[in-house]
Design a protein around this motif. Structure first.
Motif, mmCIF file in Angstrom:
data_model
loop_
_atom_site.group_PDB
_atom_site.id
_atom_site.type_symbol
_atom_site.label_atom_id
_atom_site.label_comp_id
_atom_site.label_asym_id
_atom_site.label_seq_id
_atom_site.Cartn_x
_atom_site.Cartn_y
_atom_site.Cartn_z
ATOM 1 N N HIS A 8 0.821 -1.213 0.000
ATOM 2 C CA HIS A 8 0.000 0.000 0.000
ATOM 3 C C HIS A 8 0.856 1.264 0.000
ATOM 4 N N TYR A 64 -2.325 6.702 -4.198
ATOM 5 C CA TYR A 64 -2.306 5.700 -5.262
ATOM 6 C C TYR A 64 -2.218 6.419 -6.601
ATOM 7 N N THR A 124 -0.261 -3.155 -5.803
ATOM 8 C CA THR A 124 -0.743 -2.082 -4.933
ATOM 9 C C THR A 124 -2.265 -1.936 -4.949
ATOM 10 N N GLY A 150 -4.080 -4.257 -4.048
ATOM 11 C CA GLY A 150 -4.509 -5.104 -2.947
ATOM 12 C C GLY A 150 -5.002 -6.464 -3.387
#
Length: 403
Positions: free
Chosen positions: A129, A133, A143, A145
């Motif tokens: 994370h 973003y 990234t 998730g």
């Protein structure tokens, strides 16, 4: 002037935040904007941005720290901070030739948290994370998730891999953003990496000085200094991001003996002019941040609207070379799709080769001849004395010709 404009903007967006809260990086993370509904409270979105937020919901995270949000120009959709943090509809469309894993990293992941593409260096993925973003993220498959967080056990597995591979001398710790780890947790990881005898250099890839500069406090800077030689590689893309807070973060690191270098990404209509790149690189130098790479945009899914022709980056370098300090001229790098690794491009200054001289065109377009020497033996007799038996050069793999 820019600094003066940001203070009222911060007060307008977060009027209840005290100075102490604003300088607390954990407060910043807790108050990050993570949804369309939240974002519309702070920014009057265009139709394209609103559609982008909706259509990318299942593709990539939205997240903007209050600090970075305060840098957005509320009146201009082409604000470079805005373009980097707010999605548009084009991001939801994958075009032909775009790849989920554009750099071919996954086929070089012997364990989950290690990418080993180059002979003597590896990428260590510390977490998944970020504080913001970035819409141009090339590692969005991680990234976003989708893979899930990186566990302590997986990081231990990565360190064990380092111990077992003596060819590794350089470790780039990235992710995600490794500086989002608590300082004790980051120190714990760096201690394990530094304890590997053959690891000579540690690098940390981070956007924290850009997007969350209050994270770089004295404790963190002092902790990083313990692991020298350690380099911080950050990611300013536009001079608008160089604020008093960002400058303080970078100079705190440098003052503590931690060198800082910058890798920018060339993005169409965001920083794709020689003026924007020249200003960015010169301002980096005023913070004692060394311009390192200017990256051609990777072919990640949904990013074609940000990619420039290769010729544009070369033209920008041509307009920099000679017109500013060589320190302000970065390497223009293309990370070849599918895992080919980085290659660099530059303007061609050779006009012709004739007889024993080569004719060049300088930055002003003037011609000059460079005479070749008569003696051409370039062997180094002292190599055998200093290095012993001549080391075997790495064998080049046979080139694979693409159809």
């Amino acid at each position: 002037m820019f600094r003066a404009l940001m203070q009222p903007r911060r007060a307008q967006l977060f009027p209840g935040a005290t100075d102490a809260e604003w300088r607390d990086w954990r407060w910043q993370l807790r108050h990050s904007v993570r949804s369309l509904e939240e974002l519309e409270r702070f920014v009057q979105l265009t139709d394209d941005e609103r559609a982008g937020c909706i259509e990318t919901r299942g593709i990539f995270r939205l997240g903007i720290s209050p600090y970075y949000l305060s840098l957005i120009d509320p009146d201009h959709p082409f604000c470079p901070v805005r373009m980097q943090s707010i999605p548009v509809r084009a991001e939801a469309r994958a075009r032909e030739g775009e790849l989920r894993d554009p750099l071919g990293e996954d086929k070089h992941r012997p364990v989950r948290a290690i990418v080993h593409k180059y002979p003597d260096r590896v990428l260590l993925l510390a977490l998944d994370h970020c504080s913001v973003y970035c819409r141009h993220c090339t590692r969005r498959r991680i990234t976003s998730g989708d893979e899930g967080g990186i566990s302590r056990e997986e990081l231990q597995e990565a360190v064990q891999y380092l111990r077992e591979h003596r060819e590794v001398r350089d470790v780039l710790v990235s992710g995600g953003d490794p500086l989002l780890l608590s300082t004790p947790r980051l120190v714990e990881l760096l201690e394990e990496v530094r304890a590997v005898p053959h690891v000579e250099i540690i690098r940390i890839g981070t956007r924290i000085p850009v997007c969350l500069p209050m994270r770089v406090d004295d404790e963190l800077a002092a902790a990083l200094r313990r692991f020298a030689p350690l380099f911080v590689v950050t990611h300013f893309n536009h001079a608008r991001e160089i604020t008093a807070e960002a400058r303080e973060a970078c100079e705190r690191l440098v003052d503590r003996g931690v060198p800082v270098e910058n890798q920018a990404v060339l993005m169409r209509r965001l920083n794709s002019s020689a003026q924007a790149i020249k200003d960015l690189m010169q301002k980096c130098l005023t913070m004692r941040v060394r311009p390192y790479y200017l990256h051609q945009m990777d072919v990640a899914e949904g990013l074609e609207h940000l990619r420039t022709p290769l010729s544009q980056g070369v033209e920008i370098l041509r307009e920099l070379r000679g017109w500013t300090s060589g320190l302000a001229v970065p390497h223009l790098a293309v990370d070849l799709p599918g895992g080919g690794g980085k290659v660099t491009l530059q303007p061609d200054y050779v006009v012709e080769k004739r007889g024993r001289e080569t004719v060049f065109r300088n930055y002003r377009g003037e011609r000059f001849a460079y005479p070749e020497p008569h003696e051409t033996d370039c062997s180094v007799p002292y190599d055998e004395i200093f290095y012993g038996a001549s080391p075997a050069l790495p064998r080049r793999e046979k080139l694979r010709v693409l159809p």
